[in-house]
Motif scaffolding. Structure first.
Motif, PDB file in Angstrom:
ATOM      1  N   THR A 129     -95.795  43.822 -56.026  1.00 44.03           N
ATOM      2  CA  THR A 129     -95.646  45.248 -56.308  1.00 44.03           C
ATOM      3  C   THR A 129     -94.165  45.584 -56.402  1.00 44.03           C
ATOM      4  O   THR A 129     -93.312  44.849 -55.901  1.00 44.03           O
ATOM      5  CB  THR A 129     -96.345  46.095 -55.220  1.00 44.03           C
ATOM      6  OG1 THR A 129     -96.276  47.456 -55.590  1.00 44.03           O
ATOM      7  CG2 THR A 129     -95.714  45.896 -53.873  1.00 44.03           C
ATOM      8  N   SER A 130     -93.855  46.680 -57.052  1.00 42.69           N
ATOM      9  CA  SER A 130     -92.468  47.121 -57.170  1.00 42.69           C
ATOM     10  C   SER A 130     -92.245  48.295 -56.221  1.00 42.69           C
ATOM     11  O   SER A 130     -93.086  49.186 -56.098  1.00 42.69           O
ATOM     12  CB  SER A 130     -92.165  47.585 -58.595  1.00 42.69           C
ATOM     13  OG  SER A 130     -92.303  46.497 -59.483  1.00 42.69           O
ATOM     14  N   VAL A 131     -91.087  48.258 -55.582  1.00 45.56           N
ATOM     15  CA  VAL A 131     -90.700  49.344 -54.686  1.00 45.56           C
ATOM     16  C   VAL A 131     -89.290  49.758 -55.067  1.00 45.56           C
ATOM     17  O   VAL A 131     -88.414  48.907 -55.250  1.00 45.56           O
ATOM     18  CB  VAL A 131     -90.741  48.881 -53.209  1.00 45.56           C
ATOM     19  CG1 VAL A 131     -90.261  49.980 -52.294  1.00 45.56           C
ATOM     20  CG2 VAL A 131     -92.105  48.404 -52.822  1.00 45.56           C
ATOM     21  N   TYR A 132     -89.063  51.049 -55.214  1.00 48.09           N
ATOM     22  CA  TYR A 132     -87.733  51.550 -55.544  1.00 48.09           C
ATOM     23  C   TYR A 132     -87.004  51.915 -54.251  1.00 48.09           C
ATOM     24  O   TYR A 132     -87.542  52.633 -53.411  1.00 48.09           O
ATOM     25  CB  TYR A 132     -87.827  52.770 -56.466  1.00 48.09           C
ATOM     26  CG  TYR A 132     -88.407  52.419 -57.822  1.00 48.09           C
ATOM     27  CD1 TYR A 132     -87.601  51.876 -58.810  1.00 48.09           C
ATOM     28  CD2 TYR A 132     -89.749  52.621 -58.081  1.00 48.09           C
ATOM     29  CE1 TYR A 132     -88.133  51.542 -60.036  1.00 48.09           C
ATOM     30  CE2 TYR A 132     -90.291  52.287 -59.307  1.00 48.09           C
ATOM     31  CZ  TYR A 132     -89.478  51.746 -60.287  1.00 48.09           C
ATOM     32  OH  TYR A 132     -89.997  51.410 -61.509  1.00 48.09           O
ATOM     33  N   LEU A 133     -85.793  51.400 -54.100  1.00 46.97           N
ATOM     34  CA  LEU A 133     -84.972  51.646 -52.926  1.00 46.97           C
ATOM     35  C   LEU A 133     -83.652  52.255 -53.364  1.00 46.97           C
ATOM     36  O   LEU A 133     -83.165  51.984 -54.463  1.00 46.97           O
ATOM     37  CB  LEU A 133     -84.684  50.343 -52.172  1.00 46.97           C
ATOM     38  CG  LEU A 133     -85.869  49.498 -51.744  1.00 46.97           C
ATOM     39  CD1 LEU A 133     -85.386  48.175 -51.179  1.00 46.97           C
ATOM     40  CD2 LEU A 133     -86.695  50.236 -50.712  1.00 46.97           C
ATOM     41  N   THR A 134     -83.053  53.028 -52.472  1.00 46.02           N
ATOM     42  CA  THR A 134     -81.704  53.516 -52.746  1.00 46.02           C
ATOM     43  C   THR A 134     -80.734  52.360 -52.527  1.00 46.02           C
ATOM     44  O   THR A 134     -81.074  51.362 -51.865  1.00 46.02           O
ATOM     45  CB  THR A 134     -81.324  54.683 -51.814  1.00 46.02           C
ATOM     46  OG1 THR A 134     -81.287  54.196 -50.476  1.00 46.02           O
ATOM     47  CG2 THR A 134     -82.308  55.834 -51.929  1.00 46.02           C
ATOM     48  N   LYS A 135     -79.543  52.496 -53.048  1.00 46.85           N
ATOM     49  CA  LYS A 135     -78.537  51.450 -52.864  1.00 46.85           C
ATOM     50  C   LYS A 135     -78.235  51.248 -51.380  1.00 46.85           C
ATOM     51  O   LYS A 135     -78.088  50.118 -50.914  1.00 46.85           O
ATOM     52  CB  LYS A 135     -77.249  51.796 -53.622  1.00 46.85           C
ATOM     53  CG  LYS A 135     -77.373  51.672 -55.102  1.00 46.85           C
ATOM     54  CD  LYS A 135     -76.059  52.018 -55.795  1.00 46.85           C
ATOM     55  CE  LYS A 135     -76.228  51.952 -57.303  1.00 46.85           C
ATOM     56  NZ  LYS A 135     -75.007  52.297 -58.009  1.00 46.85           N
ATOM     57  N   ALA A 180     -81.471  41.133 -43.367  1.00 46.42           N
ATOM     58  CA  ALA A 180     -82.023  39.862 -43.850  1.00 46.42           C
ATOM     59  C   ALA A 180     -81.013  38.727 -43.652  1.00 46.42           C
ATOM     60  O   ALA A 180     -81.383  37.619 -43.244  1.00 46.42           O
ATOM     61  CB  ALA A 180     -82.421  39.992 -45.315  1.00 46.42           C
ATOM     62  N   ASP A 181     -79.735  38.997 -43.932  1.00 44.19           N
ATOM     63  CA  ASP A 181     -78.693  37.982 -43.737  1.00 44.19           C
ATOM     64  C   ASP A 181     -78.601  37.559 -42.276  1.00 44.19           C
ATOM     65  O   ASP A 181     -78.447  36.376 -41.976  1.00 44.19           O
ATOM     66  CB  ASP A 181     -77.339  38.498 -44.227  1.00 44.19           C
ATOM     67  CG  ASP A 181     -77.240  38.565 -45.746  1.00 44.19           C
ATOM     68  OD1 ASP A 181     -78.104  37.957 -46.420  1.00 44.19           O
ATOM     69  OD2 ASP A 181     -76.321  39.249 -46.255  1.00 44.19           O
ATOM     70  N   ARG A 182     -78.678  38.537 -41.358  1.00 43.77           N
ATOM     71  CA  ARG A 182     -78.616  38.205 -39.923  1.00 43.77           C
ATOM     72  C   ARG A 182     -79.792  37.326 -39.504  1.00 43.77           C
ATOM     73  O   ARG A 182     -79.655  36.477 -38.641  1.00 43.77           O
ATOM     74  CB  ARG A 182     -78.629  39.480 -39.085  1.00 43.77           C
ATOM     75  CG  ARG A 182     -77.312  40.183 -39.042  1.00 43.77           C
ATOM     76  CD  ARG A 182     -77.317  41.302 -38.018  1.00 43.77           C
ATOM     77  NE  ARG A 182     -76.524  42.390 -38.541  1.00 43.77           N
ATOM     78  CZ  ARG A 182     -76.813  43.668 -38.468  1.00 43.77           C
ATOM     79  NH1 ARG A 182     -77.879  44.074 -37.845  1.00 43.77           N
ATOM     80  NH2 ARG A 182     -76.018  44.560 -39.006  1.00 43.77           N
ATOM     81  N   GLN A 204     -87.702  40.460 -45.461  1.00 43.86           N
ATOM     82  CA  GLN A 204     -87.279  41.535 -44.560  1.00 43.86           C
ATOM     83  C   GLN A 204     -88.098  42.809 -44.823  1.00 43.86           C
ATOM     84  O   GLN A 204     -88.541  43.471 -43.896  1.00 43.86           O
ATOM     85  CB  GLN A 204     -85.779  41.821 -44.732  1.00 43.86           C
ATOM     86  CG  GLN A 204     -85.226  42.824 -43.748  1.00 43.86           C
ATOM     87  CD  GLN A 204     -85.267  42.288 -42.314  1.00 43.86           C
ATOM     88  OE1 GLN A 204     -84.843  41.185 -42.050  1.00 43.86           O
ATOM     89  NE2 GLN A 204     -85.802  43.079 -41.406  1.00 43.86           N
ATOM     90  N   ILE A 205     -88.308  43.123 -46.089  1.00 43.00           N
ATOM     91  CA  ILE A 205     -89.116  44.306 -46.436  1.00 43.00           C
ATOM     92  C   ILE A 205     -90.536  44.132 -45.921  1.00 43.00           C
ATOM     93  O   ILE A 205     -91.131  45.065 -45.363  1.00 43.00           O
ATOM     94  CB  ILE A 205     -89.076  44.550 -47.964  1.00 43.00           C
ATOM     95  CG1 ILE A 205     -87.667  44.992 -48.388  1.00 43.00           C
ATOM     96  CG2 ILE A 205     -90.121  45.592 -48.371  1.00 43.00           C
ATOM     97  CD1 ILE A 205     -87.464  45.037 -49.900  1.00 43.00           C
ATOM     98  N   ARG A 206     -91.129  42.940 -46.100  1.00 38.66           N
ATOM     99  CA  ARG A 206     -92.478  42.690 -45.601  1.00 38.66           C
ATOM    100  C   ARG A 206     -92.538  42.888 -44.087  1.00 38.66           C
ATOM    101  O   ARG A 206     -93.480  43.494 -43.549  1.00 38.66           O
ATOM    102  CB  ARG A 206     -92.925  41.267 -45.958  1.00 38.66           C
ATOM    103  CG  ARG A 206     -93.497  41.139 -47.337  1.00 38.66           C
ATOM    104  CD  ARG A 206     -94.180  39.792 -47.553  1.00 38.66           C
ATOM    105  NE  ARG A 206     -93.245  38.680 -47.563  1.00 38.66           N
ATOM    106  CZ  ARG A 206     -92.549  38.295 -48.638  1.00 38.66           C
ATOM    107  NH1 ARG A 206     -92.686  38.935 -49.780  1.00 38.66           N
ATOM    108  NH2 ARG A 206     -91.735  37.269 -48.572  1.00 38.66           N
ATOM    109  N   ARG A 207     -91.519  42.397 -43.371  1.00 36.14           N
ATOM    110  CA  ARG A 207     -91.501  42.561 -41.906  1.00 36.14           C
ATOM    111  C   ARG A 207     -91.449  44.037 -41.517  1.00 36.14           C
ATOM    112  O   ARG A 207     -92.123  44.461 -40.588  1.00 36.14           O
ATOM    113  CB  ARG A 207     -90.318  41.804 -41.298  1.00 36.14           C
ATOM    114  CG  ARG A 207     -90.504  40.312 -41.298  1.00 36.14           C
ATOM    115  CD  ARG A 207     -89.341  39.622 -40.630  1.00 36.14           C
ATOM    116  NE  ARG A 207     -89.520  38.177 -40.634  1.00 36.14           N
ATOM    117  CZ  ARG A 207     -88.679  37.327 -40.064  1.00 36.14           C
ATOM    118  NH1 ARG A 207     -87.590  37.795 -39.440  1.00 36.14           N
ATOM    119  NH2 ARG A 207     -88.897  36.035 -40.116  1.00 36.14           N
TER     120      ARG A 207
END
Length: 158
Positions: free
Chosen positions: A10-16, A26-28, A36-39
């Protein structure tokens, strides 16, 4: 939306700014942005489910407490005990008043040497001291009564 295994793409729109914050997290964790989004979605769903469970549990507890402790029964017991204490207090007040007036009568019979005006003054001062005594805090009473020198000085003033 295309389906792959048991997952749906699915597509999700996020702000910058949101995307930047997710990338930092996610990097950490050394995972991808998508993971990270799924979590976060899983945590959000768990919190919502937990919130509903809390409401259900609170309702059950409330029902059980009301089933065991009926408010009217508690009110009746408290009222009964309050009435009992009030009656005891009234009895004590009656005895105190009787002792006060008996003391006045004894003093009138014993104190023939003073004038009526002196007796009235002594009685007025004794009542004022009684009021002062009643206004003392609980923690002050014991030390006040234990100070016999002070009690004698007060009595001598009468």
């Amino acid at each position: 939306m295309a389906k792959r295994d048991d997952r749906i793409i699915t597509s999700v729109y996020l702000t910058k700014e949101m995307c930047s914050q997710i990338d930092k997290m996610a990097d950490r964790e050394h995972i991808s942005r998508n993971e990270q989004i799924r979590r976060y979605i899983e945590k959000g769903l768990a919190v919502e489910g937990y919130s509903q469970d809390i409401d259900l549990i609170a309702g059950i507890i409330r029902q059980e407490v009301q089933a065991v402790y009926h408010i009217e029964d508690i009110r009746a017991v408290v009222e009964q005990q309050a009435n009992r204490i009030a009656k005891m207090h009234m009895k004590s007040g009656k005895v105190d008043a009787a002792a006060f007036f008996l003391l006045v009568k004894v003093l009138m019979n014993v104190a023939h040497e003073g004038t009526e005006e002196q007796f009235d003054q002594m009685l007025s001062e004794a009542v004022a001291l009684g009021v002062d005594y009643m206004q003392k805090k609980d923690f002050q009473i014991n030390s006040f009564l234990a100070d016999s020198g002070n009690l004698r000085r007060i009595a001598d003033k009468l």
